[in-house]
Scaffold this motif. Structure first.
Motif, PDB file in Angstrom:
ATOM      1  N   VAL A  10       0.835  -1.201   0.000  1.00 56.09           N
ATOM      2  CA  VAL A  10       0.000   0.000   0.000  1.00 56.09           C
ATOM      3  C   VAL A  10       0.870   1.252   0.000  1.00 56.09           C
ATOM      4  O   VAL A  10       0.618   2.196  -0.750  1.00 56.09           O
ATOM      5  CB  VAL A  10      -0.978  -0.005   1.189  1.00 56.09           C
ATOM      6  N   PHE A  11       1.921   1.286   0.822  1.00 56.38           N
ATOM      7  CA  PHE A  11       2.813   2.448   0.842  1.00 56.38           C
ATOM      8  C   PHE A  11       3.465   2.662  -0.522  1.00 56.38           C
ATOM      9  O   PHE A  11       3.568   3.799  -0.993  1.00 56.38           O
ATOM     10  CB  PHE A  11       3.885   2.313   1.919  1.00 56.38           C
ATOM     11  N   HIS A  29      -9.433   9.059  -2.862  1.00 54.10           N
ATOM     12  CA  HIS A  29     -10.346   7.910  -2.866  1.00 54.10           C
ATOM     13  C   HIS A  29      -9.556   6.609  -2.673  1.00 54.10           C
ATOM     14  O   HIS A  29      -9.952   5.739  -1.887  1.00 54.10           O
ATOM     15  CB  HIS A  29     -11.146   7.869  -4.166  1.00 54.10           C
ATOM     16  N   LEU A  30      -8.442   6.476  -3.359  1.00 56.34           N
ATOM     17  CA  LEU A  30      -7.574   5.307  -3.205  1.00 56.34           C
ATOM     18  C   LEU A  30      -7.100   5.193  -1.758  1.00 56.34           C
ATOM     19  O   LEU A  30      -7.092   4.099  -1.182  1.00 56.34           O
ATOM     20  CB  LEU A  30      -6.374   5.405  -4.154  1.00 56.34           C
ATOM     21  N   ARG A  34      -7.765   1.997   0.727  1.00 54.82           N
ATOM     22  CA  ARG A  34      -6.689   1.248   1.377  1.00 54.82           C
ATOM     23  C   ARG A  34      -6.815   1.286   2.902  1.00 54.82           C
ATOM     24  O   ARG A  34      -6.459   0.323   3.576  1.00 54.82           O
ATOM     25  CB  ARG A  34      -5.320   1.772   0.942  1.00 54.82           C
ATOM     26  N   CYS A  35      -7.339   2.364   3.458  1.00 55.85           N
ATOM     27  CA  CYS A  35      -7.593   2.414   4.907  1.00 55.85           C
ATOM     28  C   CYS A  35      -8.606   1.347   5.307  1.00 55.85           C
ATOM     29  O   CYS A  35      -8.430   0.657   6.317  1.00 55.85           O
ATOM     30  CB  CYS A  35      -8.101   3.794   5.316  1.00 55.85           C
ATOM     31  N   ALA A  60     -14.329   9.343  -0.030  1.00 57.34           N
ATOM     32  CA  ALA A  60     -14.912   8.268   0.763  1.00 57.34           C
ATOM     33  C   ALA A  60     -14.634   6.941   0.065  1.00 57.34           C
ATOM     34  O   ALA A  60     -14.444   6.902  -1.147  1.00 57.34           O
ATOM     35  CB  ALA A  60     -16.408   8.467   0.950  1.00 57.34           C
ATOM     36  N   SER A  61     -14.627   5.893   0.840  1.00 58.66           N
ATOM     37  CA  SER A  61     -14.358   4.582   0.270  1.00 58.66           C
ATOM     38  C   SER A  61     -15.536   4.044  -0.519  1.00 58.66           C
ATOM     39  O   SER A  61     -15.383   3.164  -1.361  1.00 58.66           O
ATOM     40  CB  SER A  61     -13.982   3.599   1.379  1.00 58.66           C
TER      41      SER A  61
END
Length: 63
Positions: A10-11, A29-30, A34-35, A60-61
C-alpha cells in the motif's frame, strides 16, 4: 498475505500515485479504500478543513 507485506504494498502504491496525470480526488479515494482494507473496517471518509474552518468531505471509500 501477511499484514506487513500488505502495508508495504500500500505504501509503495500510494508513493507511486503522484505522476504526470495526477488526480488528487482519485488519490484520496484510493487512500480511503486502502484504509478500509488495512484497518479491516466497513467504510472510511476523508474530511479537510476549508478556509473558514468548516469540515468538507473530500473522499470516501464508497458512495
Amino acid at each position: 498475505m501477511a499484514r506487513e507485506q500488505l502495508l508495504t504494498r500500500v505504501f509503495v502504491e500510494l508513493a507511486d500515485a503522484p505522476v504526470a496525470d495526477f488526480d488528487v480526488i482519485e488519490f484520496l479515494h484510493l487512500l480511503t479504500e486502502r484504509c478500509v482494507q488495512l484497518l479491516e473496517i466497513d467504510q472510511a471518509g476523508l474530511v479537510l478543513s476549508d478556509e473558514t474552518g468548516r469540515l468538507q468531505l473530500v473522499a470516501a471509500s464508497s458512495e
